[in-house]
Design a protein around this motif. Structure first.
Motif: not given
Ligand code: PMP
Ligand code: GLN
Length: 393
Positions: A19-31, A376-387
């Motif tokens: 999952m860490s590799a996939l997060s890097v590959e997709h430019g994801a916030i890694n939670l 800020a990272v948690l907030d951005e993750a939530i914003a992405r999940l909201r979208a």
């Protein structure tokens, strides 16, 4: 070619690495994989740097630097009232992972049974199997309308113990559930271990991450348990330095001796500069340890509030780095693995499918999010999940 012994490799690459590799590959916030995105205390890191410059940097004692073993013994006394002889009852390892491996290899023989509790941390079962022992799985009841917390079913635990039971492995505060075992559950485990003359290997890496005024109670402190319990801690979690891989075990002298004999052929020793720094860290003032838990609790509250607002059904998290969600209110078309894949690609947020913690017949409606990240990272993750929820709702 003759077949390799694929006891471990057959399970594939760990879900955390995947999952860490996939997060890097997709430019994801890694939670997904549990690691803080800020380094631990500067004085602890400075102590490591100083020790590396001043030396010595040659093999330290196999059992660990005396300063660290003394610090682990003092920490046991300060937080839990445990009376531990630093010379015979403390061993330093290269992380809790090695501590667990050395403990299981030291205690288990072919024909033995080990009781494991599901959802189970990924390294336990492969090492039980490597030792040639059989695992008896006991599954926690997940929170539902009948119970608000993950709970240990007494009848199932009793049934898992038998004449071949050599040990139970437990993890409290528990990854991935965030569960802190209750006094009654600890008492039940102790009762069964004593009744069946079994050992208990206690993975307590999240000992300083208990929230909401709760406290960590090592099983070792219960009557009759000191002789049959191994308690494992990790500087990775206690000082937010997961890359350091400094672990420590506490236990009765004969048990620690047996584990040390396995450890001497696994890693033998752990970098002395890091050991010296962790010795310094364990001596930090009470406010440091309380502050760590308080800061993490605020992060939990921030992420949990956001996840609820997005529409997830959030399960309770009493400790650790983790909160789990039932994602079906948002998406009910497949498994947790599919959801985690969809989330990392479409929402660009990494998570861990909880089915990875069940060797067989897993629940498939939960994913784990890690909250040890900057606000800020948690907030951005939530914003992405909201979208994401907006598009999929
Ligand atoms: N046990 C549990 C429950 C963990 O979550 C982890 C890692 N986060 C470990 C053991 C491994 O700890 P270490 O990095 O010290 O090997
Ligand atoms: N313990 C960490 C977690 O649960 C992962 C450690 C690892 O990647 N092996 O996320």
């Amino acid at each position: 070619m003759k077949p390799v012994n694929d006891v471990i490799g057959g399970l594939g690459t760990t879900i955390f690495t995947v999952m860490s590799a996939l997060s890097v590959e997709h430019g994801a916030i890694n939670l997904g994989q549990g690691f803080p995105d800020e380094d631990g205390p500067a004085d602890v890191r400075e102590a490591a740097a100083r020790a590396a410059i001043e030396g010595p940097n040659q093999y330290p004692p196999m059992m660990g630097l005396p300063a660290l073993r003394q610090a682990v013994a003092a920490h046991n006394r300060r937080f839990y009232g445990l009376d531990v002889d630093w010379q015979s009852q403390v061993l330093v390892t290269s992380g809790a992972t090695e501590a667990l491996t050395a403990s299981l290899l030291a205690l288990l023989r072919p024909g033995d049974e080990a009781v494991l509790i599901e959802p189970v941390y990924d390294s336990y079962l492969p090492i039980v199997q490597l030792a040639g022992a059989a695992a008896r799985m006991v599954r926690l009841r997940s929170p539902d309308s009948a119970a608000a917390e993950w709970s240990l079913p007494e009848a199932d635990l009793r049934a898992a113990f038998g004449p071949k039971t050599k040990l139970l492995v437990m993890n409290s505060p528990m990854n991935p559930t965030g569960k802190v075992f209750s006094d009654a559950e600890l008492a039940l485990i102790a009762e069964l271990a004593i009744q069946h003359d079994a050992y208990v290997v206690c993975d307590e890496v999240y000992e300083h991450l208990v929230f909401s005024g709760g406290r960590h109670v090592p099983l070792m402190t219960l009557p009759g348990m000191a002789a049959r319990t191994i308690r494992i801690g990790s500087a990775g979690k206690t000082f937010s330095l997961t890359g350091w891989k400094v672990g420590y075990l506490t236990g009765a002298a004969d048990l620690i001796g047996a584990v040390a004999r396995a450890h001497q052929f696994i890693t033998f020793t752990t970098p002395p500069s890091l050991q010296a720094a962790v010795a310094h860290g364990l001596g930090k003032e009470d406010a440091y340890f309380a502050g760590l838990a308080a800061a993490m609790e605020r992060k939990r509250d921030r992420l949990v509030a956001g996840l609820r607002e997005v529409g997830f059904d959030v399960l309770p998290s009493q400790g650790t780095y983790f909160a789990n969600v039932d994602f079906r209110p948002l998406w009910n078309e497949g498994t947790d693995v599919e959801f985690a894949m969809k989330l990392v690609r479409e929402a660009r947020v990494g998570s861990i499918p909880v089915s990875a913690f069940y060797p067989e017949d897993p629940p498939t409606h939960l994913v784990r999010f890690c909250f040890c990240k900057q606000d800020a990272v948690l907030d951005e993750a939530i914003a992405r999940l909201r979208a994401f929820a907006g598009k999929n709702g």
